[in-house]
Scaffold this motif. Structure first.
Motif, PDB file in Angstrom:
ATOM      1  N   THR A 169      14.591 -12.788  17.110  1.00 15.15           N
ATOM      2  CA  THR A 169      14.066 -11.697  16.306  1.00 15.15           C
ATOM      3  C   THR A 169      14.421 -10.420  17.048  1.00 15.15           C
ATOM      4  N   ILE A 221      12.572 -16.879   9.872  1.00 16.55           N
ATOM      5  CA  ILE A 221      11.402 -17.745  10.069  1.00 16.55           C
ATOM      6  C   ILE A 221      10.833 -18.210   8.733  1.00 16.55           C
ATOM      7  N   THR A 222      10.908 -17.359   7.717  1.00 15.98           N
ATOM      8  CA  THR A 222      10.361 -17.743   6.415  1.00 15.98           C
ATOM      9  C   THR A 222      11.041 -19.015   5.910  1.00 15.98           C
ATOM     10  N   GLY A 232       7.360 -10.175   4.113  1.00 17.97           N
ATOM     11  CA  GLY A 232       8.388  -9.459   4.854  1.00 17.97           C
ATOM     12  C   GLY A 232       8.112  -8.002   5.086  1.00 17.97           C
ATOM     13  N   GLU A 233       7.373  -7.375   4.192  1.00 19.42           N
ATOM     14  CA  GLU A 233       7.080  -5.952   4.337  1.00 19.42           C
ATOM     15  C   GLU A 233       5.937  -5.633   3.376  1.00 19.42           C
ATOM     16  N   PRO A 234       5.337  -4.477   3.558  1.00 17.94           N
ATOM     17  CA  PRO A 234       4.270  -4.130   2.622  1.00 17.94           C
ATOM     18  C   PRO A 234       4.852  -3.991   1.218  1.00 17.94           C
ATOM     19  N   ASP A 250       0.225 -12.213  -1.242  1.00 18.95           N
ATOM     20  CA  ASP A 250       0.918 -11.271  -0.355  1.00 18.95           C
ATOM     21  C   ASP A 250       0.661 -11.784   1.055  1.00 18.95           C
ATOM     22  N   TRP A 300       1.075 -12.062   4.989  1.00 21.99           N
ATOM     23  CA  TRP A 300       1.488 -11.346   6.205  1.00 21.99           C
ATOM     24  C   TRP A 300       1.631 -12.327   7.356  1.00 21.99           C
ATOM     25  N   GLN A 302       4.622 -13.257  10.990  1.00 16.28           N
ATOM     26  CA  GLN A 302       5.757 -12.826  11.808  1.00 16.28           C
ATOM     27  C   GLN A 302       6.531 -14.035  12.342  1.00 16.28           C
ATOM     28  N   ASP A 332       1.784  -4.263  14.414  1.00 10.36           N
ATOM     29  CA  ASP A 332       1.496  -3.670  13.110  1.00 10.36           C
ATOM     30  C   ASP A 332       0.157  -2.943  13.128  1.00 10.36           C
ATOM     31  N   ILE A 337      -1.892  -4.163   5.392  1.00  9.03           N
ATOM     32  CA  ILE A 337      -0.980  -3.856   6.488  1.00  9.03           C
ATOM     33  C   ILE A 337      -0.381  -2.481   6.211  1.00  9.03           C
ATOM     34  N   ARG A 397       4.516  -1.105  10.757  1.00 11.58           N
ATOM     35  CA  ARG A 397       4.626  -1.131  12.215  1.00 11.58           C
ATOM     36  C   ARG A 397       3.958   0.122  12.781  1.00 11.58           C
ATOM     37  N   LYS A 426      13.936  -5.316   5.836  1.00 10.19           N
ATOM     38  CA  LYS A 426      13.158  -4.296   6.526  1.00 10.19           C
ATOM     39  C   LYS A 426      14.011  -3.053   6.768  1.00 10.19           C
TER      40      LYS A 426
HETATM   41  C1  7RM Z   1       7.626 -13.378   7.935  1.00 13.69           C
HETATM   42  C2  7RM Z   1       8.387 -12.207   8.527  1.00 13.69           C
HETATM   43  C3  7RM Z   1       7.437  -9.521  10.765  1.00 13.69           C
HETATM   44  C4  7RM Z   1       6.987  -8.140  10.334  1.00 13.69           C
HETATM   45  C5  7RM Z   1       5.512  -7.922  10.461  1.00 13.69           C
HETATM   46  C6  7RM Z   1       5.276  -6.810   9.451  1.00 13.69           C
HETATM   47  C7  7RM Z   1       6.226  -7.164   8.324  1.00 13.69           C
HETATM   48  C8  7RM Z   1       5.729  -9.290   7.049  1.00 13.69           C
HETATM   49  C9  7RM Z   1       4.318  -8.586   5.544  1.00 13.69           C
HETATM   50  C10 7RM Z   1       4.676  -7.501   6.381  1.00 13.69           C
HETATM   51  C11 7RM Z   1       3.278  -6.124   5.185  1.00 13.69           C
HETATM   52  C12 7RM Z   1       3.382  -8.353   4.478  1.00 13.69           C
HETATM   53  N1  7RM Z   1       8.630 -12.287   9.862  1.00 13.69           N
HETATM   54  N2  7RM Z   1       5.558  -7.975   7.300  1.00 13.69           N
HETATM   55  N3  7RM Z   1       5.001  -9.672   5.996  1.00 13.69           N
HETATM   56  N4  7RM Z   1       4.153  -6.265   6.197  1.00 13.69           N
HETATM   57  N5  7RM Z   1       2.893  -7.100   4.346  1.00 13.69           N
HETATM   58  N6  7RM Z   1       3.007  -9.324   3.628  1.00 13.69           N
HETATM   59  O1  7RM Z   1       8.733 -11.293   7.818  1.00 13.69           O
HETATM   60  O2  7RM Z   1       9.310 -11.470  12.104  1.00 13.69           O
HETATM   61  O3  7RM Z   1      10.793 -11.073  10.229  1.00 13.69           O
HETATM   62  O4  7RM Z   1       8.787  -9.754  10.448  1.00 13.69           O
HETATM   63  O5  7RM Z   1       7.257  -7.940   8.947  1.00 13.69           O
HETATM   64  O6  7RM Z   1       5.641  -5.577  10.001  1.00 13.69           O
HETATM   65  O7  7RM Z   1       5.172  -7.570  11.794  1.00 13.69           O
HETATM   66  S1  7RM Z   1       9.439 -11.160  10.701  1.00 13.69           S
END
Ligand code: 7RM
Length: 635
Positions: free
Chosen positions: A250, A296-297, A373-375, A397, A399, A401, A487, A499, A502, A598
């Motif tokens: 990562t 990872i997903t 993966g992101e908000p 949704d 969340w 990592q 985060d 969330i 970051r 991202k």
């Molecule tokens: C599974 C994955 C991790 C980072 C994490 C967050 C962001 C992931 C959400 C999210 C808001 C979500 N692994 N993130 N899921 N932010 N809502 N549902 O993505 O290692 O590639 O990334 O992704 O910042 O720290 S990852």
């Protein structure tokens, strides 16, 4: 299997409380009831975050592939395990049953052994989303080799760095890969990498595109002839609970990528248990996660979690826009997909297009939708909910990592009432904390802070390959006795988590902490805006000022930029206040993104501060070409 599903909110709270009060009893019961073990553990869990050291199901013996494959054979041997949907819709889908998967994994395991791969060796897998990718992953796990999957969109430089960091012995790749109308010369990329990878003794090549490639004698071999000769019987290697299962890289905010190391038993128990409950998987369901197994997903929720539950898991080789923007929905209709799990970036991209791409297809098979993966912004959430879920499929949704191995915060579908942009409640066994800058835990409701986890969970990464100190420094040094996620998050009046992004995405303007996410949400609500990203740049008076990069929808492109700029700032003033108004707004054709969607704010920050001489390695981006275009028109 009685207590495997969570039935209602009351039961969720009841199970949650048990998982927190008696975590060892709780996880022991799950481990006992739902998995096959070669030998039972002597101790459920041991931890010390000051080192950090964490072990789950100590001294237990198992092989994860016996849990993902063998134990299903007598009850669902003919059920489809992997449903492969090729890039080209004209090519037939492949239904690989559990029996067939068993045979193919055993053969592959025997090929690896014959090639001298032993327990504990690292094997690099650089393959497109074809069945051989999942089969290679499982074959490694079967013989106890540690797989390191590198996403097949990474450059030769990125690949070489990852091969060398963990001393891989072998690479498994293909002659090429398909991406929409394009083909990519994967083998050529591998050849280039290997010029700087002396540790690689052999390369196994899957034939996919039929492109003509160079085979280096003594090193490279086609896989198929080896498989043809291999026996279909293979006794799984008996692994210790804490033996590493895989390494997955990562990207850090700076420096070289971090090889996160995941264990066998804890990872299996948590990914399987989360999968079942968060997607509400039922025996005849067809589950589809659109991620790539290079992330990872894909590891946790295409391969291990679903297969440990005997699920049918779709593997999609293609892209959302080929042959047209209806591809996802066409596949949902064709395979009667019941659970659909994707990234907000994909949703936003498809939401830009005409609804006829959706309405052409029958999506009535869908029961649960997911994002990761992101908000997710409100607009995209509603589009997904209205047009894909038809207001009847709950959206989870989720969340989590790479480091957490499995989903940490998520609604339970049909149980947790959802609120757009909220990941809602911690999953069972997950103990969250919000911390302020001085290291104090923020108690109660309606607070915002840095998101930490204060107790181990089974699937947490155990270390960074070759650099345990970096593991400690990155995740355990910021707050005593806590895992720090990096985060920020809010907890609302009902205890739901949202969330905010970051914490390194926080910009201080005139002494005010401004998160990029809420500002972007405000901008994105403008009807002409498709997507946006905000960064700070140095300002004489304010310390930092805000620079917005904005992608317009088609309807915005015919309008006067000056008017749009005014309206966007008006929108921000209404949602957040004049303090968050943007000094500069640049309309851009795209945003630099990682392959998992991202936004690379690091690059945008440099552009906004006019420091574009050294942008670092941008070859791992989804769209490196967009960077040039943005620089050209920078304000
Ligand atoms: C599974 C994955 C991790 C980072 C994490 C967050 C962001 C992931 C959400 C999210 C808001 C979500 N692994 N993130 N899921 N932010 N809502 N549902 O993505 O290692 O590639 O990334 O992704 O910042 O720290 S990852």
């Amino acid at each position: 299997m009685s207590n495997y599903y969570i039935k209602n909110l009351e039961e969720y709270f009841q199970i949650y409380r048990k998982s927190v009060r008696e975590p060892e009893n709780f996880w022991e019961e799950i481990a006992e009831e739902h998995f096959v073990w070669r030998k039972r553990w002597t101790n459920v869990m041991r931890w010390d975050f000051s080192k950090p050291e964490v072990a789950w199901f100590e001294n237990a013996k198992l092989n994860i592939t016996e849990n993902c494959i063998d134990r299903h054979l007598h009850i669902r041997g003919d059920k489809t395990a992997i449903l492969f949907e090729p890039n080209d819709p004209a090519e037939k889908a492949q239904h690989i049953s559990y029996n067939q998967l068993h045979e193919r994994v055993c053969k592959m395991a025997n090929v690896l052994k014959e090639k001298g791969v032993e327990k504990g060796d690292r094997v690099c897998i650089y393959l497109p989303m074809i069945p051989e990718l999942a089969i290679s992953v499982l074959a490694c796990a079967r013989i106890g080799a540690i797989h390191s999957v590198v996403f097949a969109g990474f450059s030769s430089l990125a690949l070489a760095t990852r091969i060398n960091d963990c001393d891989c012995k072998m690479v498994i790749t293909s002659d090429g890969s398909y991406r929409g109308t394009k083909t990519i010369d994967l083998k050529g990329i591998v050849d280039q990498s290997l010029e700087t990878c002396p540790g690689i003794k052999s390369v196994l090549v899957v034939k996919r595109t039929g492109a003509s490639i160079v085979m280096e004698k003594g090193r490279d071999q086609w896989l198929q002839p080896l498989l043809d000769k291999a026996s279909s019987k293979n006794k799984a290697e008996i692994m210790d609970a804490e033996d590493p299962l895989f390494i997955l890289y990562t990207s850090g905010s700076t420096g070289k990528p971090k090889g996160m190391v995941h264990s066998s038993a804890g990872y299996m128990v948590f990914t399987a248990y989360t999968f079942k409950n968060i997607f509400n998987y039922q025996e005849d369901d067809v589950y589809w996660c659109t991620a790539d197994i290079g992330w990872i997903t894909g590891h946790s929720y295409i391969v291990y979690g679903p297969l440990a539950n005997g699920a049918t898991t779709v593997m999609f080789e293609g892209i959302p826009t080929y042959p047209d923007h209806g591809r996802f929905w066409e596949v949902v209709e064709k395979h009667k997909v019941t659970q659909f799990y994707t990234a907000p970036t994909a949703i936003r991209a498809l939401a830009k297009e005409n609804l006829s791409f959706v309405d052409k297809y029958d999506l009535s098979s869908l029961k649960v939708l997911g994002t990761v993966g992101e908000p997710i912004n409100e607009e995209a959430w509603h589009w997904y909910n209205n047009n894909i879920g038809k207001n009847k499929s709950p959206i989870v949704d989720t969340w989590w990592q790479t480091e957490t191995g499995g989903i940490m915060i998520s609604p339970i579908p049909f149980v947790t009432p959802t609120t757009p942009t909220f990941a809602t409640l911690p999953f069972i066994g997950v103990q969250l904390a919000l911390m302020d800058e001085r290291g104090q835990e923020l108690m109660g409701k309606q607070v915002e802070g840095r998101l930490c986890i204060k107790y181990p969970w089974p699937s947490m990464a155990r270390t960074i390959w070759g650099d345990h100190k970096r593991y400690y420094d990155t995740y355990f040094s910021a707050f005593e006795n806590m895992y720090f996620t990096g985060d920020g998050a809010k907890r609302d009046a009902v205890g739901y988590y949202r969330i905010t992004g970051r914490v390194d995405d926080v910009i201080i303007v005139s002494g005010h902490n401004l998160g990029t996410a809420p500002i972007e949400d405000a901008i994105n609500e403008h009807p002409a805006v498709a997507e946006s990203a905000i960064v700070g740049f140095p300002h004489d008076v304010k310390g930092n000022a805000l620079y917005g990069f904005v992608i317009l929808k088609e309807i915005g492109e015919s309008r006067k930029p000056e008017n749009l700029r005014k309206e966007i700032n008006q929108q921000i003033t209404e949602h957040i206040g004049p303090i968050a108004k943007l000094d500069k707004i640049q309309f851009v054709p795209g945003l630099p993104k990682t392959r998992s969607g991202k936004i690379m704010r690091r690059i945008l920050r440099k552009i906004a501060s006019k420091e574009t001489d050294n942008l670092g390695d941008i070859s791992t981006l989804l769209n490196p070409e967009v960077v040039k275009a943005i620089i050209k028109d920078a304000l």
